[in-house]
Design an enzyme around this catalytic site. Sequence first.
Site, mmCIF file in Angstrom:
data_model
loop_
_atom_site.group_PDB
_atom_site.id
_atom_site.type_symbol
_atom_site.label_atom_id
_atom_site.label_comp_id
_atom_site.label_asym_id
_atom_site.label_seq_id
_atom_site.Cartn_x
_atom_site.Cartn_y
_atom_site.Cartn_z
ATOM 1 C CE LYS A 1 79.347 63.458 58.292
ATOM 2 N NZ LYS A 1 79.798 62.975 57.066
ATOM 3 C CG HIS B 1 36.698 91.425 58.779
ATOM 4 N ND1 HIS B 1 37.222 90.490 59.906
ATOM 5 C CD2 HIS B 1 35.340 91.658 59.168
ATOM 6 C CE1 HIS B 1 36.238 90.799 60.658
ATOM 7 N NE2 HIS B 1 35.104 91.281 60.438
#
Length: 354
Positions: free
Chosen positions: A135, A274
């Site tokens: 922080k 594919h």
Amino acid sequence: MKTAIISVSDKTGIIEFVNKLIKLSFNIYSTGGTLKLLKENGITVKSIKDLTQFPEILNGRVKTLHPHVHGGILADRSKKEHLTTCDEHGIKLVDLVVVNLYPFAKTVKNPKSTQQDIIENIDIGGPTLIRAAAKNFNNVSVVISPKNYAEVAKKLTDNNGVLDVETKKKLAIEAFKHVAEYDFEIANYFDQLNNKEDNALPYYINKSFRRVTELRYGENPHQKAAIYKENTSNGAFINQLHGKELSYNNYIDIEAAVNILGEFYLPGSVIIKHTNPCGAAIAESLKIAYINAYNSDTQSAFGSIVGLNRIVDKETAEELYKTFIEVIVAPGFEENALKILQKKSNLRLLTYKK
């Protein structure tokens, strides 16, 4: 002198790192096993109780939860009233926090661990130290992993013991992610424990993933893509042995191939184009299985992904070599098979975990 708090569960590389910090005039405070290890290696280090003027209590459950620790970490150096408060209460400013957490996930996975063992490995002070330092990253550096020691030490050495703000911000981001992942592991454990007792499906599903690599593009050239791995998984599912970089579509096809192979018990082969299977077969030998799968649709097999569920031998490799294939994925490759297939420089050869 600058001040560092060191408290690590994973002690890899910590002795070397702390020695570098001392050369940079850091005053070191430490706890528990870390303190003991550093002292045993002749390193000048103080106990955290020298900072707090309060002993570790409750079998080490409370060590660093104290204003003289968190005041020194959270003080905003740009605010005069913060500095005045620290002076009034004799709070020493902290410049560096080096912490990693109790091995909760490892303890859960250990079949010998009791529930009490698991509970005792829920870290409280560690995440609090990390969050506080992260922080206040503009003023405090936080390091949560041994892999960062070398880079941090070099940057500190090159800049008179100070890290640049961008590096501190990067370390803070990593720290916040580390704490979030840790909390996920704890929440998931108790959720699974509760569901097991109630025979219920989980109310929440928390998963944490880490980016392994960025890909050149996604399904289409204008899209971005990356590969992510679940943090609790052990190692990579696939391992590339040879060939050029895998694409997003390669990964999708490989997944399809491996999923189908999981249905086979006899030696088997599947050919993917594919994402769709254009050939699949099982046989008494891997070579025959591949030939039969190939003959299902020889046209679509050109430029395909081939999956095999046995270690590739020399005879199968010779058949595979005859056509253009993008990827071969198998549990393994015999050395003679690898020599044959590696003659094609772009052919991607991968192993997967069955």
